[in-house]
Design an enzyme around this catalytic site. Structure first.
Site, PDB file in Angstrom:
ATOM      1  CB  VAL A  30      -0.959  -0.008   1.202  1.00 16.26           C
ATOM      2  CG1 VAL A  30      -1.812   1.264   1.215  1.00 16.26           C
ATOM      3  CG2 VAL A  30      -1.849  -1.240   1.170  1.00 16.26           C
TER       4      VAL A  30
ATOM      5  CE  LYS B 240      -7.263  -5.288   8.931  1.00 15.06           C
ATOM      6  NZ  LYS B 240      -6.483  -5.306   7.677  1.00 15.06           N
TER       7      LYS B 240
ATOM      8  CE  LYS C 286     -10.713  -5.667   6.944  1.00 17.67           C
ATOM      9  NZ  LYS C 286     -10.670  -6.632   5.828  1.00 17.67           N
TER      10      LYS C 286
END
Length: 423
Positions: free
Chosen positions: A14, A101, A201
């Site tokens: 990412v 998360k 999440k």
């Protein structure tokens, strides 16, 4: 719109994707400047050139750097350097954008309080469902709605495993090993297959929709380890698909939050989500039911979500960390773990002996559990038989009591598998 100076913590898939976006010709490249970077290994092979950025061996030194406006945290983990660096950044009046998360689900309240005290923002679109803008939808687009329920497939690894088991008829362990070889499952896949990742999440989405504060400990977690090919085959015969469903539902002042394998009717959009794709269904008043489907992981989708948060910060958008439809709602009690009233799928492993079905029927009847359908699979080379039934609507705690009684009988080989049905 103002330009933002970025400290980038983490240069994995990412992080590298974000560097590519910042170096390209898209909108992000015009509003951010990457000032410094930090990662575990400075000399690791990467698809992007980081030589023009100042390197920091210590993530916390990057977080405290007076030359950055925003810390982008992409190393992950509920604790350790990720949390330490985020705290330092907030205390030094720097915004934090994160895909973490676990950190938000377990420490979100603490971090939100520090952000508020220092007049800065925490942004986390990338923490839930990758490229699906579900956080923004709840915080902004649905802010004036009353959320009734959220449910979805929020872990791509478990969904890939269940999809491949369904297609190939192979056992769980075999498909998991393939997923690990393909890089679709971690070397230690526990968080994914046990429901923990989806639980993190769900804690974030539930905070936005209902409580205003993530409460990971209140979520009941069950994984997919006990699912067998016979379950997937039988579910399909009955008109369902088995999915690891993360669900939060408010009813009569109580909030039920769970992650568990569930039989979902094939005409439900979630049942059609295969492979590593994520999907989230939100039911709200007055808007009705909304379905969000898209890629839940990967460089492009997750970096896109991080970039969207940076664009919002550049525009000066500000709001409390866990604001949204939760504002002004009643305080919910946590529903009892086994208080769900639903239809259930139950699979037994029993010795192939006469009278077993009669014992199951009689025991369930004494507990006021009505059977809707009964299926028996012929035994393979062993003498253990899979017996599957579905119930009519009943309370799960009553069903569990009946199954506990049956489990004490000699004919019953393993603990029965229980999954709710969702139409």
């Amino acid at each position: 719109m103002k330009s933002l100076r970025i400290g980038l913590l983490g240069l994995g898939t990412v992080g590298a994707g974000l560097v590519q976006m910042a170096s390209g010709d898209g909108p992000l490249s015009t509003i951010i400047e990457i000032v410094g970077v930090s990662a575990r290994n400075r000399n690791a092979a990467r698809p992007v050139d980081i030589s023009k950025y100042e390197w920091f061996d210590d993530p916390c030194a990057l977080a405290a750097n007076p030359n950055i406006d925003v810390l982008v945290e992409l190393i992950g983990g509920a604790n350790g350097k990720a949390k330490e660096a985020a705290l330092i950044a907030l205390q030094n009046k720097k915004h934090v954008v994160t895909a973490n998360k676990a950190m938000l689900a377990e420490h979100g309240v603490e971090l939100a309080q520090i952000a508020a005290q220092n007049g800065v923002e925490i942004r986390y679109e990338a923490a839930v469902a990758g490229g699906i803008p579900i956080v923004k939808a709840l915080r902004e687009g649905l802010a004036a709605n009353k959320i009734n329920s959220i449910m979805g497939v929020m872990n791509g690894t478990s969904n890939y495993i269940l999809t491949e088991m369904q297609k190939s008829g192979r056992e769980f362990a075999s498909v998991l090993a393939d997923a690990q070889r393909l890089g679709l499952a971690e070397a230690d896949p526990t968080l994914d297959i046990s429901g923990g990742d989806a639980g993190h999440k769900l804690a974030i989405l539930s905070a936005l929709a209902f409580s205003g504060a993530p409460d990971y400990a209140a979520i009941s977690l069950e994984g997919i380890e006990e699912i067998e090919p016979v379950d997937l085959e039988t579910a399909q015969f009955l008109g369902y698909a088995i999915k690891l469903i993360a669900s939060a539902q408010a009813h009569d002042g109580k909030l039920r939050q769970s992650v568990r394998p569930t039989l979902v009717k094939l005409n439900n959009p979630i049942a059609q989500v295969d492979g590593a794709t994520n999907a989230v269904l939100v039911n709200a008043d007055p808007v009705g039911t909304l379905t969000f489907i898209g890629s839940g992981a990967g460089a492009g989708p997750t970096a896109s979500a991080v970039a969207a948060d940076l664009m919002d910060l550049a525009h000066g958008d500000a709001r409390p960390v866990f604001s949204g439809p939760c504002i002004g709602r009643e305080v919910f009690e946590t529903a009892d773990k086994n208080s769900l009233a639903a239809k259930f799928y139950v699979r037994f492993r029993v010795a192939d002996k006469p009278g077993v079905i009669a014992k199951i029927s009689d025991t369930l009847a004494r507990h006021q559990v009505s059977i809707e359908s009964f299926l028996q699979k012929p035994p393979p080379s062993t003498q253990n038989v899979a017996i599957v039934l579905t119930t009519q609507i009943c309370n799960e705690d009553v069903l569990i009591d009946a199954l506990h009684e049956l489990s004490g009988l000699d004919e019953f080989v393993d603990k029965p598998l229980i999954m709710p049905l969702h139409d």
